[in-house]
Design an enzyme around this catalytic site. Structure first.
Site, PDB file in Angstrom:
ATOM      1  N   SER A  17       0.916  -1.286  -0.040  1.00 48.34           N
ATOM      2  CA  SER A  17      -0.057   0.035   0.056  1.00 48.34           C
ATOM      3  C   SER A  17       0.809   1.193   0.011  1.00 48.34           C
ATOM      4  O   SER A  17       0.592   2.334  -0.739  1.00 48.34           O
ATOM      5  CB  SER A  17      -1.147   0.036   1.191  1.00 48.34           C
ATOM      6  OG  SER A  17      -0.387   0.091   2.286  1.00 48.34           O
ATOM      7  N   ASN A  18       2.019   1.244   0.568  1.00 49.15           N
ATOM      8  CA  ASN A  18       2.935   2.223   0.499  1.00 49.15           C
ATOM      9  C   ASN A  18       3.572   2.696  -0.769  1.00 49.15           C
ATOM     10  O   ASN A  18       3.704   3.700  -1.182  1.00 49.15           O
ATOM     11  CB  ASN A  18       3.975   2.259   1.430  1.00 49.15           C
ATOM     12  CG  ASN A  18       3.536   2.376   3.083  1.00 49.15           C
ATOM     13  OD1 ASN A  18       3.355   3.774   3.270  1.00 49.15           O
ATOM     14  ND2 ASN A  18       3.318   1.464   3.593  1.00 49.15           N
ATOM     15  N   MET A  94      10.855  -6.780   4.228  1.00 50.70           N
ATOM     16  CA  MET A  94      10.874  -7.432   5.468  1.00 50.70           C
ATOM     17  C   MET A  94      12.292  -8.204   5.802  1.00 50.70           C
ATOM     18  O   MET A  94      12.378  -9.064   6.706  1.00 50.70           O
ATOM     19  CB  MET A  94       9.901  -8.361   5.750  1.00 50.70           C
ATOM     20  CG  MET A  94       8.500  -7.849   5.893  1.00 50.70           C
ATOM     21  SD  MET A  94       8.406  -6.500   6.837  1.00 50.70           S
ATOM     22  CE  MET A  94       8.079  -7.486   8.337  1.00 50.70           C
ATOM     23  N   LEU A  96      16.562  -8.026   6.274  1.00 47.87           N
ATOM     24  CA  LEU A  96      17.456  -6.995   6.574  1.00 47.87           C
ATOM     25  C   LEU A  96      18.501  -6.790   5.093  1.00 47.87           C
ATOM     26  O   LEU A  96      18.963  -7.975   4.909  1.00 47.87           O
ATOM     27  CB  LEU A  96      18.306  -7.342   7.803  1.00 47.87           C
ATOM     28  CG  LEU A  96      17.729  -7.042   9.048  1.00 47.87           C
ATOM     29  CD1 LEU A  96      18.404  -7.676  10.245  1.00 47.87           C
ATOM     30  CD2 LEU A  96      17.070  -5.848   9.448  1.00 47.87           C
ATOM     31  N   ASN A 111      13.592   3.947   4.712  1.00 48.98           N
ATOM     32  CA  ASN A 111      12.661   3.060   5.297  1.00 48.98           C
ATOM     33  C   ASN A 111      11.380   3.903   6.000  1.00 48.98           C
ATOM     34  O   ASN A 111      11.499   4.782   6.516  1.00 48.98           O
ATOM     35  CB  ASN A 111      13.199   2.307   6.411  1.00 48.98           C
ATOM     36  CG  ASN A 111      12.238   1.070   6.521  1.00 48.98           C
ATOM     37  OD1 ASN A 111      11.377   0.391   5.962  1.00 48.98           O
ATOM     38  ND2 ASN A 111      12.119   0.849   8.092  1.00 48.98           N
ATOM     39  N   HIS A 113       8.367   3.227   9.023  1.00 45.39           N
ATOM     40  CA  HIS A 113       8.474   2.420  10.107  1.00 45.39           C
ATOM     41  C   HIS A 113       7.158   2.799  10.900  1.00 45.39           C
ATOM     42  O   HIS A 113       6.941   3.949  11.080  1.00 45.39           O
ATOM     43  CB  HIS A 113       9.611   2.591  11.058  1.00 45.39           C
ATOM     44  CG  HIS A 113       9.465   1.393  12.151  1.00 45.39           C
ATOM     45  ND1 HIS A 113       9.442   0.126  12.064  1.00 45.39           N
ATOM     46  CD2 HIS A 113       9.295   1.686  13.365  1.00 45.39           C
ATOM     47  CE1 HIS A 113       9.520  -0.460  13.221  1.00 45.39           C
ATOM     48  NE2 HIS A 113       9.172   0.523  14.103  1.00 45.39           N
TER      49      HIS A 113
END
Ligand code: GRF
Length: 208
Positions: A17-18, A94, A96, A111, A113
């Site tokens: 969605s972002n 998701m 690293l 990012n 958050h």
């Protein structure tokens, strides 16, 4: 910049969605911002479908296809570098990223958050915040460094939700904040308005 464009790559693992907010509000618009490539660690991610619907090139890099994370990240880096991107945006990615990836795109990986960092880094930030009983939630856009959600903070917005009880309650309101704040951060980068304070590299200076 290539042809006055500001080209970004988006990495996403989930629903995207972002990513959609970036596509809807920035991509191909008057600011010259282009979502040039979208990559995922999850081949079936809905985010990839959203990119394809917008005719943005996609690729997936499942860990099982590589000897280790370093090899996977090297493949992602090589792929997105081929699209001449100036910024890498993690939008629900998701996994690293390895230090070598971050060095290749130094100070060019950000990012989003769903918490007011440094509170509640890592997985299930909203669940952590609810378990703590907070009254104020929020969103942070930050640089990515070698830690978990520890990089310098670019933008933050708080949201008072004193009666929220469930993750759904919180996300119903937080999503809208994310979908404004992440595009706003990318806009600032495209304008060259984001830099680290030479006197204090923890501080991000934003040009007015
Ligand atoms: C968002 O809550 C973001 O803050 C976090 O992962 C979630 C991704 O959501 N990093 P979506 O895939 O963009 O819908």
């Amino acid at each position: 910049m290539s042809d006055g464009q500001f080209r970004i790559a988006v990495l996403a693992s989930g629903t995207g969605s972002n990513l959609q907010a970036l596509l809807d509000t920035l991509h191909g618009g008057p600011e010259g911002i282009v979502v040039a490539a979208v990559a995922s660690d999850k081949p079936g991610a809905r985010a990839l479908e959203r990119a394809e619907q917008a005719a943005v090139p996609t690729a997936s890099f499942p860990l099982g296809d590589y000897s280790d994370r370093a090899a996977r990240d090297a493949a992602i880096a090589a792929w997105i570098a081929g699209y001449d991107v100036q910024l890498v945006v993690l939008a629900g990615y998701m996994a690293l990223l390895t230090p070598a990836f971050l060095q290749r795109f130094e100070q060019r990986v950000i990012n989003v958050h769903p918490a007011l960092l440094p509170a509640f880094p890592g997985l299930d930030a909203v669940g952590q915040a609810l378990a703590h009983g907070v009254k104020v939630f929020g969103v942070t856009v930050h640089f990515v460094d070698d830690g978990v959600d520890t990089g310098p903070i670019i933008l933050q917005r708080a949201l008072e939700l004193p009666h929220a009880r469930t993750r759904e309650d919180v996300f119903a309101r937080l999503r809208g904040v994310e979908h404004e704040l992440l595009p706003e951060a990318v806009r600032l980068f495209a304008r060259g308005a984001v830099r680290l304070d030479p006197a204090d590299p923890r501080r991000v200076l934003l040009e007015p």
